[in-house]
Design a protein around this motif. Structure first.
Motif, short mmCIF file in Angstrom:
data_model
loop_
_atom_site.label_atom_id
_atom_site.label_comp_id
_atom_site.label_asym_id
_atom_site.label_seq_id
_atom_site.Cartn_x
_atom_site.Cartn_y
_atom_site.Cartn_z
N VAL A 195 0.83 -1.20 0.00
CA VAL A 195 0.00 0.00 0.00
C VAL A 195 0.87 1.25 0.00
N ARG A 196 0.21 2.36 -0.28
CA ARG A 196 0.88 3.66 -0.34
C ARG A 196 2.09 3.63 -1.26
N GLY A 197 1.85 3.21 -2.51
CA GLY A 197 2.92 3.22 -3.50
C GLY A 197 4.04 2.26 -3.19
N GLY A 198 3.73 1.18 -2.49
CA GLY A 198 4.74 0.19 -2.14
C GLY A 198 5.55 0.55 -0.92
N HIS A 199 5.35 1.75 -0.37
CA HIS A 199 6.10 2.17 0.82
C HIS A 199 5.78 1.28 2.02
N ILE A 200 4.55 0.81 2.11
CA ILE A 200 4.13 -0.03 3.23
C ILE A 200 3.92 -1.45 2.72
N GLN A 201 4.59 -2.39 3.36
CA GLN A 201 4.49 -3.80 3.02
C GLN A 201 3.83 -4.57 4.16
N VAL A 202 2.89 -5.44 3.80
CA VAL A 202 2.13 -6.22 4.77
C VAL A 202 2.28 -7.70 4.44
N ARG A 203 2.62 -8.50 5.45
CA ARG A 203 2.65 -9.94 5.29
C ARG A 203 1.94 -10.57 6.49
N VAL A 204 1.06 -11.51 6.20
CA VAL A 204 0.34 -12.25 7.24
C VAL A 204 0.44 -13.73 6.89
N GLY A 205 0.90 -14.55 7.85
CA GLY A 205 1.02 -15.97 7.61
C GLY A 205 0.62 -16.78 8.83
N SER A 206 0.33 -18.05 8.60
CA SER A 206 -0.11 -18.94 9.67
C SER A 206 1.07 -19.74 10.22
N VAL A 207 1.05 -19.98 11.53
CA VAL A 207 2.11 -20.74 12.18
C VAL A 207 1.96 -22.22 11.82
N PRO A 208 2.99 -22.82 11.21
CA PRO A 208 2.90 -24.24 10.83
C PRO A 208 3.03 -25.14 12.05
N PRO A 209 2.70 -26.42 11.90
CA PRO A 209 2.73 -27.34 13.05
C PRO A 209 4.13 -27.68 13.52
N ASP A 210 5.15 -27.36 12.77
CA ASP A 210 6.52 -27.58 13.23
C ASP A 210 7.37 -26.40 12.80
N SER A 211 8.65 -26.43 13.14
CA SER A 211 9.52 -25.27 12.89
C SER A 211 10.24 -25.36 11.55
N ASP A 212 9.94 -26.38 10.76
CA ASP A 212 10.61 -26.51 9.47
C ASP A 212 10.22 -25.37 8.54
#
Length: 225
Positions: A195-212
């Motif tokens: 958003v805002r001409g690429g100045h602001i970056q947003v990432r949302v992800g889910s926690v997987p069942p292991d740390s791999d």
């Protein structure tokens, strides 16, 4: 992380001088929209500052949910506490701690949070990877982690790059830190926005069942907000 003196001194004026409404509110709103939290969700807000995420989070989680805000600055937390008190939010807990060194267990029962969010805070921390790892460790499997931060504008908006760099320098942020770039390697089902001409970056992800490391699954959209 050493307490940034600029936030100790300017905490009371921060909301007015931070370009929140014309620029940075859009990133918060986009991230929380992507989180799509259920009523009753428990949310960890890392680098919560004066609590600018709280009202947007409250709209989703309601009074049966909770927000735990963590910030290294007692002065910023004082403003967040005043915000919560004025709004009548009794479901907000504030913790004064360095997000790069705090243990997830100190934030409550391990993996008790349904979601964690950090907006424009990781780029303030030289050891931001440690703070991001804490966010992930403190969030339950299947819960979501949101990172909102800044880079130089792109495309036609690149003309604003000197102003963006100046604003980040004055605020103590490293505009070249790009903390969101590790999210696809650590989390699953990643949703992205620019958003805002690429100045602001947003990432949302889910926690997987292991740390791999999980494969990047990145659904990206641009927002004009």
């Amino acid at each position: 992380m050493k307490k940034p003196m600029r936030y100790t001194v300017s905490a009371r004026m921060y909301d007015a001088i931070s370009f929140e409404w014309p620029v940075y509110r859009a990133g918060r709103a986009t991230a929380i929209e992507l989180l799509a939290l259920r009523r009753g969700s428990h949310v960890l807000d890392i680098g919560c500052g004066t609590g600018l995420n709280f009202s947007l989070l409250q709209q989703q989680i309601g009074p049966s949910g909770s927000i735990t805000g963590v910030d290294v600055s007692a002065q910023m937390l004082a403003q967040a506490r005043r915000r919560a008190t004025d709004a009548g939010w009794s479901n907000v807990t504030l913790i004064e701690a360095d997000a790069t060194t705090v243990d997830a267990a100190e934030l409550g029962d391990e993996r008790r949070f349904d979601a964690a969010i950090s907006t424009y805070a990781l780029s303030l921390m030289p050891a931001w990877r440690s703070a991001l790892n804490t966010m992930i460790s403190a969030t339950r499997t299947g819960g979501d982690v949101a990172v909102v931060d800044m880079r130089t504008p792109t495309g036609a908006a690149a003309v604003w790059t000197p102003l963006a760099r100046l604003a980040c320098r004055l605020g103590g942020s490293d505009i070249d830190a790009h903390p969101w770039t590790t999210v696809p390697r650590q989390l699953a089902q990643v949703r992205s926005a620019s958003v805002r001409g690429g100045h602001i970056q947003v990432r949302v992800g889910s926690v997987p069942p292991d740390s791999d490391t999980v494969p990047e699954r990145d659904t990206t959209f641009d927002s004009s907000r």
